[in-house]
Every structure is written in structure tokens, then in C-alpha cells.
Design a protein around this motif. Structure first.
Motif, PDB file in Angstrom:
ATOM      1  N   ASP A   1       0.851  -1.053  -0.051  1.00  0.00           N
ATOM      2  CA  ASP A   1      -0.028  -0.040  -0.094  1.00  0.00           C
ATOM      3  C   ASP A   1       0.780   1.275  -0.028  1.00  0.00           C
ATOM      4  OD1 ASP A   1      -1.900   1.822   0.346  1.00  0.00           O
ATOM      5  OD2 ASP A   1      -3.035   0.935   1.895  1.00  0.00           O
ATOM      6  N   ALA A   2       0.778   1.977  -1.160  1.00  0.00           N
ATOM      7  CA  ALA A   2       1.523   3.378  -1.081  1.00  0.00           C
ATOM      8  C   ALA A   2       1.423   4.180  -0.292  1.00  0.00           C
ATOM      9  CB  ALA A   2       1.447   4.052  -2.513  1.00  0.00           C
ATOM     10  N   LEU A   3       0.278   4.380   0.591  1.00  0.00           N
ATOM     11  CA  LEU A   3       0.078   5.206   1.803  1.00  0.00           C
ATOM     12  C   LEU A   3       0.430   4.367   3.000  1.00  0.00           C
ATOM     13  CD1 LEU A   3      -3.172   7.010   0.706  1.00  0.00           C
ATOM     14  CD2 LEU A   3      -1.002   7.398   0.090  1.00  0.00           C
ATOM     15  N   GLU A   4       1.204   3.486   3.010  1.00  0.00           N
ATOM     16  CA  GLU A   4       1.561   2.814   4.457  1.00  0.00           C
ATOM     17  C   GLU A   4       3.194   3.080   4.326  1.00  0.00           C
ATOM     18  OE1 GLU A   4      -0.196   1.957   6.938  1.00  0.00           O
ATOM     19  OE2 GLU A   4      -2.338   2.117   5.774  1.00  0.00           O
ATOM     20  N   GLY A   5       3.626   2.508   5.449  1.00  0.00           N
ATOM     21  CA  GLY A   5       5.097   2.815   5.455  1.00  0.00           C
ATOM     22  C   GLY A   5       5.657   4.068   5.706  1.00  0.00           C
ATOM     23  N   SER A   6       6.653   4.550   4.713  1.00  0.00           N
ATOM     24  CA  SER A   6       6.875   5.953   4.880  1.00  0.00           C
ATOM     25  C   SER A   6       6.015   6.984   4.843  1.00  0.00           C
ATOM     26  CB  SER A   6       7.932   6.109   3.654  1.00  0.00           C
ATOM     27  OG  SER A   6       9.354   5.115   3.810  1.00  0.00           O
ATOM     28  N   PHE A   7       5.115   6.898   4.084  1.00  0.00           N
ATOM     29  CA  PHE A   7       4.067   7.912   4.050  1.00  0.00           C
ATOM     30  C   PHE A   7       3.367   8.161   5.184  1.00  0.00           C
ATOM     31  CE2 PHE A   7      -0.275   9.481   3.484  1.00  0.00           C
ATOM     32  CZ  PHE A   7       0.099  10.614   2.724  1.00  0.00           C
ATOM     33  N   ARG A   8       3.081   6.942   5.851  1.00  0.00           N
ATOM     34  CA  ARG A   8       2.364   6.998   6.986  1.00  0.00           C
ATOM     35  C   ARG A   8       2.981   7.301   8.058  1.00  0.00           C
ATOM     36  NH1 ARG A   8      -2.900   6.791   6.859  1.00  0.00           N
ATOM     37  NH2 ARG A   8      -2.900   5.311   5.459  1.00  0.00           N
ATOM     38  N   VAL A   9       4.328   7.212   8.233  1.00  0.00           N
ATOM     39  CA  VAL A   9       5.267   7.962   9.237  1.00  0.00           C
ATOM     40  C   VAL A   9       5.056   9.362   9.097  1.00  0.00           C
ATOM     41  CG1 VAL A   9       7.536   8.114   9.704  1.00  0.00           C
ATOM     42  CG2 VAL A   9       6.949   5.655   9.373  1.00  0.00           C
ATOM     43  N   LEU A  10       5.380   9.790   8.004  1.00  0.00           N
ATOM     44  CA  LEU A  10       5.206  11.323   7.849  1.00  0.00           C
ATOM     45  C   LEU A  10       3.897  11.979   8.226  1.00  0.00           C
ATOM     46  CD1 LEU A  10       6.859  12.581   4.592  1.00  0.00           C
ATOM     47  CD2 LEU A  10       7.721  13.065   6.867  1.00  0.00           C
ATOM     48  N   ALA A  11       2.770  11.351   7.782  1.00  0.00           N
ATOM     49  CA  ALA A  11       1.521  11.845   8.155  1.00  0.00           C
ATOM     50  C   ALA A  11       1.008  12.019   9.573  1.00  0.00           C
ATOM     51  CB  ALA A  11       0.339  11.057   7.395  1.00  0.00           C
ATOM     52  N   GLU A  12       1.478  10.731  10.307  1.00  0.00           N
ATOM     53  CA  GLU A  12       1.304  10.516  11.713  1.00  0.00           C
ATOM     54  C   GLU A  12       2.102  11.481  12.427  1.00  0.00           C
ATOM     55  OE1 GLU A  12       1.706   6.602  12.643  1.00  0.00           O
ATOM     56  OE2 GLU A  12      -0.440   5.815  11.649  1.00  0.00           O
ATOM     57  N   GLN A  13       3.251  12.104  11.835  1.00  0.00           N
ATOM     58  CA  GLN A  13       3.967  12.970  12.657  1.00  0.00           C
ATOM     59  C   GLN A  13       3.535  14.539  12.638  1.00  0.00           C
ATOM     60  OE1 GLN A  13       7.623  13.040  10.756  1.00  0.00           O
ATOM     61  NE2 GLN A  13       8.421  11.148  12.054  1.00  0.00           N
ATOM     62  N   CYS A  14       2.067  14.515  12.135  1.00  0.00           N
ATOM     63  CA  CYS A  14       1.638  15.708  11.780  1.00  0.00           C
ATOM     64  C   CYS A  14       0.540  15.866  12.717  1.00  0.00           C
ATOM     65  CB  CYS A  14       1.042  15.990  10.343  1.00  0.00           C
ATOM     66  SG  CYS A  14       2.257  16.212   9.117  1.00  0.00           S
ATOM     67  N   ASP A  15       0.319  17.342  13.310  1.00  0.00           N
ATOM     68  CA  ASP A  15      -0.808  17.502  14.302  1.00  0.00           C
ATOM     69  C   ASP A  15      -1.916  17.743  13.492  1.00  0.00           C
ATOM     70  OD1 ASP A  15       1.048  17.182  16.592  1.00  0.00           O
ATOM     71  OD2 ASP A  15       1.608  19.085  16.287  1.00  0.00           O
ATOM     72  N   ARG A  16      -1.825  18.786  12.658  1.00  0.00           N
ATOM     73  CA  ARG A  16      -2.896  19.334  11.794  1.00  0.00           C
ATOM     74  C   ARG A  16      -2.377  19.513  10.343  1.00  0.00           C
ATOM     75  NH1 ARG A  16      -6.058  24.199  13.631  1.00  0.00           N
ATOM     76  NH2 ARG A  16      -3.860  24.990  13.624  1.00  0.00           N
ATOM     77  N   MET A  17      -2.360  18.435   9.733  1.00  0.00           N
ATOM     78  CA  MET A  17      -1.826  18.436   8.116  1.00  0.00           C
ATOM     79  C   MET A  17      -2.639  19.552   7.199  1.00  0.00           C
ATOM     80  SD  MET A  17      -0.512  15.580   5.782  1.00  0.00           S
ATOM     81  CE  MET A  17      -2.292  14.597   5.705  1.00  0.00           C
ATOM     82  N   GLN A  18      -1.848  20.321   6.623  1.00  0.00           N
ATOM     83  CA  GLN A  18      -2.736  21.537   5.839  1.00  0.00           C
ATOM     84  C   GLN A  18      -2.991  20.847   4.727  1.00  0.00           C
ATOM     85  OE1 GLN A  18      -1.791  26.075   4.396  1.00  0.00           O
ATOM     86  NE2 GLN A  18      -0.591  24.992   6.028  1.00  0.00           N
ATOM     87  N   GLY A  19      -2.275  20.301   3.945  1.00  0.00           N
ATOM     88  CA  GLY A  19      -2.330  19.695   2.418  1.00  0.00           C
ATOM     89  C   GLY A  19      -1.097  19.112   1.974  1.00  0.00           C
ATOM     90  N   PHE A  20      -1.008  19.043   0.490  1.00  0.00           N
ATOM     91  CA  PHE A  20      -0.053  18.319   0.048  1.00  0.00           C
ATOM     92  C   PHE A  20       0.509  19.220  -1.137  1.00  0.00           C
ATOM     93  CE2 PHE A  20      -2.777  15.101   1.364  1.00  0.00           C
ATOM     94  CZ  PHE A  20      -2.065  14.093   2.143  1.00  0.00           C
ATOM     95  N   HIS A  21       1.732  19.334  -1.103  1.00  0.00           N
ATOM     96  CA  HIS A  21       2.672  20.028  -2.268  1.00  0.00           C
ATOM     97  C   HIS A  21       3.376  19.161  -3.014  1.00  0.00           C
ATOM     98  CE1 HIS A  21       6.626  22.170  -2.973  1.00  0.00           C
ATOM     99  NE2 HIS A  21       5.703  22.679  -3.661  1.00  0.00           N
ATOM    100  N   VAL A  22       3.117  18.932  -4.419  1.00  0.00           N
ATOM    101  CA  VAL A  22       3.612  17.871  -4.985  1.00  0.00           C
ATOM    102  C   VAL A  22       4.522  18.589  -6.289  1.00  0.00           C
ATOM    103  CG1 VAL A  22       2.915  15.924  -6.577  1.00  0.00           C
ATOM    104  CG2 VAL A  22       1.719  16.624  -4.397  1.00  0.00           C
ATOM    105  N   LEU A  23       5.648  17.958  -6.521  1.00  0.00           N
ATOM    106  CA  LEU A  23       6.474  18.231  -7.598  1.00  0.00           C
ATOM    107  C   LEU A  23       6.672  17.062  -8.319  1.00  0.00           C
ATOM    108  CD1 LEU A  23       9.448  20.338  -5.905  1.00  0.00           C
ATOM    109  CD2 LEU A  23       7.577  21.177  -7.602  1.00  0.00           C
ATOM    110  N   ALA A  24       6.242  17.089  -9.767  1.00  0.00           N
ATOM    111  CA  ALA A  24       6.188  15.856 -10.614  1.00  0.00           C
ATOM    112  C   ALA A  24       6.731  16.103 -12.046  1.00  0.00           C
ATOM    113  CB  ALA A  24       4.969  15.202 -10.702  1.00  0.00           C
ATOM    114  N   ASP A  25       7.137  15.250 -12.622  1.00  0.00           N
ATOM    115  CA  ASP A  25       7.981  15.469 -14.083  1.00  0.00           C
ATOM    116  C   ASP A  25       6.521  15.481 -14.967  1.00  0.00           C
ATOM    117  OD1 ASP A  25      10.377  14.994 -13.368  1.00  0.00           O
ATOM    118  OD2 ASP A  25      10.636  13.025 -14.316  1.00  0.00           O
ATOM    119  N   ALA A  26       6.573  16.569 -15.668  1.00  0.00           N
ATOM    120  CA  ALA A  26       5.346  16.814 -16.692  1.00  0.00           C
ATOM    121  C   ALA A  26       4.996  15.554 -17.780  1.00  0.00           C
ATOM    122  CB  ALA A  26       5.611  18.150 -17.465  1.00  0.00           C
ATOM    123  N   PHE A  27       6.089  15.084 -18.054  1.00  0.00           N
ATOM    124  CA  PHE A  27       5.809  13.725 -18.873  1.00  0.00           C
ATOM    125  C   PHE A  27       6.754  12.653 -18.630  1.00  0.00           C
ATOM    126  CE2 PHE A  27       8.288  17.282 -20.733  1.00  0.00           C
ATOM    127  CZ  PHE A  27       9.564  16.666 -21.005  1.00  0.00           C
TER     128      PHE A  27
END
Length: 256
Positions: free
Chosen positions: A152-178
């Protein structure tokens, strides 16, 4: 504090991300509490980020499994052939390039120290094309779907980051355009929207420093598909490309 999580996908996005963190680390210097950084007392600011790139594109930055290996001094007795005394000599895993040295990887200009769980090497060997590559949006999306079904992509490292947040505001994403990481990022952002239906997602689609008019048909097709897919998941999408050369610009202005 309302934290912001940053996600970076692909080489182009990670080069821009390196400059982004250079600016943000200057703002976060000293005792300033910053939404983009994890709170670490008496340590340099650590980005609240997950970074995805192809294997071999991280330069001297150590991946999580390398850090775990480097932190273990116990010898494997079953495989060891030498019964005499041993000495262990270690070289730092991450060494910034000397001033004036050529830049080979985006990590050569990264000014921050990433958390051990932040760096993720993505390979298309299992779910990509026959060569294990991700050359198109479709191939990248297929690789993400395969990885997400297995782990699951939202487990592991992502879950660790998310659970460290008290009140998560949102997501900032940088991605290749193609390319492959455009598809991989679109799949990941789609999962984010399912998990966090009300969280803002700001997406920057990053292209190489070339004009859109010089892009090939496959790249333009990837950009069109990515725009259509991401429109269902992101709050705002911002394309980042170098501007077209303008003969009216001053002589000292140079566009790569």
C-alpha cells in the motif's frame, strides 16, 4: 502548526525540488518553526518530504536500506571465510561535491539532509516494459498500480510522515510533466485524494528547460493525459517550463 507534506517524482522535479529546499532552508534557519520541515531539536531542518526517482539517480544520497546496512557492524558468520581479527573502515555515504565540481545528480545541489525513510528508488523491472523502464505515462501508472497492489503506497514511509503531523494542511507535489514519473505521480495523487478527500493538493508539473514547441509527440501526449487524469485529483495544477527565448530581452538575460 498546520503541516504541509511535499512529494517529489522524477529527475526534473527533483532538480527543481533541490532549489526549492535551498530557499526554504534559509527561511527555516535558526529557531523558526516551519510547516514544511520536521521539528528536530539541535539538528538541521529535515524536510517533510518523500522523494521518488529512478534507481541510480540519487547520487551519493543513501537510501533507507543502505543506511540500515551501514548501521550494522555485526559480521555474517555464516558467510565469513576469515576467522582472524577484522577492522571496519567506513566512508560517509553522502558527501557534498567540492566547489566548482560538475553536477551529475540533483542531489549534488541538495542543501538539506533528508530523513532515512524519505528516499525511494522506483524501478519498472517488475511492472514496467520489457526493459524495466518507465518511458511513458502509461508505463509509470502501471508501475505504481503494481507497487500499490503489493505494498500500500499510503503505508510505510508515507504513514510515518502523516502521523507526525498535528494538523496536516495539505500536499505540495512536484512531478515530471511527462514520462514514467508523470504517470507514477498521477497514481499516487489519486490515492491521496481517496484517503484525504478534503485536503488541498498543489501540483507543479515540471518539464526540462526547453520550450514546449520542441517537445515530441509522445511527450505532448503524456502531458495531455496527465492533465486530464490529475484534474480529478488536484486542487491546482501549475506547469513549469522555461519561457521561449525573446529577442527583446536584455543581452545579459540568458535562458537555457
Amino acid at each position: 502548526m498546520r503541516e504541509v507534506l511535499t512529494l517529489q517524482f522524477g529527475e526534473n522535479a527533483n532538480y527543481v525540488g533541490a532549489h526549492f529546499w535551498s530557499l526554504q532552508s534559509a527561511y527555516a534557519a535558526g529557531d523558526c518553526v516551519h510547516e514544511l520541515f520536521a521539528e528536530r531539536s539541535k539538528q538541521p531542518a529535515v524536510p517533510r518530504a518523500l522523494v521518488f526517482d529512478a534507481a541510480g539517480s540519487f547520487g551519493a544520497l543513501p537510501l533507507e536500506h543502505e543506511l540500515q546496512s551501514a548501521g550494522t557492524d555485526q559480521l555474517d558468520e555464516d558467510r565469513g571465510l576469515w576467522a582472524g581479527p577484522t577492522q571496519v573502515h567506513r566512508q560517509p555515504l553522502h558527501k557534498q561535491p567540492r566547489a566548482g565540481a560538475s553536477v551529475r545528480f540533483w542531489s549534488d545541489i541538495a542543501p538539506v539532509q533528508y530523513a532515512p525513510h524519505a528516499l525511494h528508488a522506483v524501478s519498472g523491472v517488475e511492472f514496467g516494459n520489457s526493459l524495466g523502464e518507465m518511458n511513458s505515462f502509461v508505463e509509470g501508472a502501471r508501475v505504481f498500480a503494481g507497487n500499490d497492489a503489493r505494498d500500500d503506497a499510503l503505508e510505510g514511509s508515507f504513514r510515518v510522515l502523516a502521523e507526525q503531523c498535528d494538523r496536516m494542511q495539505g500536499f505540495h507535489v512536484l512531478a515530471d510533466a511527462f514520462g514514467g514519473f508523470a504517470g507514477y505521480a498521477a497514481g499516487f495523487v489519486g490515492r491521496l485524494r481517496d484517503e484525504y478527500p478534503k485536503a488541498p493538493v498543489l501540483l507543479y508539473n515540471v518539464g526540462r528547460t526547453q520550450t514546449v514547441g520542441k517537445l515530441g509527440t509522445a511527450q505532448l501526449a503524456d502531458m495531455a493525459v496527465a492533465a486530464a487524469v490529475n484534474a480529478e485529483s488536484v486542487s491546482m495544477s501549475v506547469p513549469l517550463f522555461a519561457p521561449r527565448p525573446d529577442p527583446e530581452l536584455k543581452s545579459h538575460v540568458d535562458i537555457a
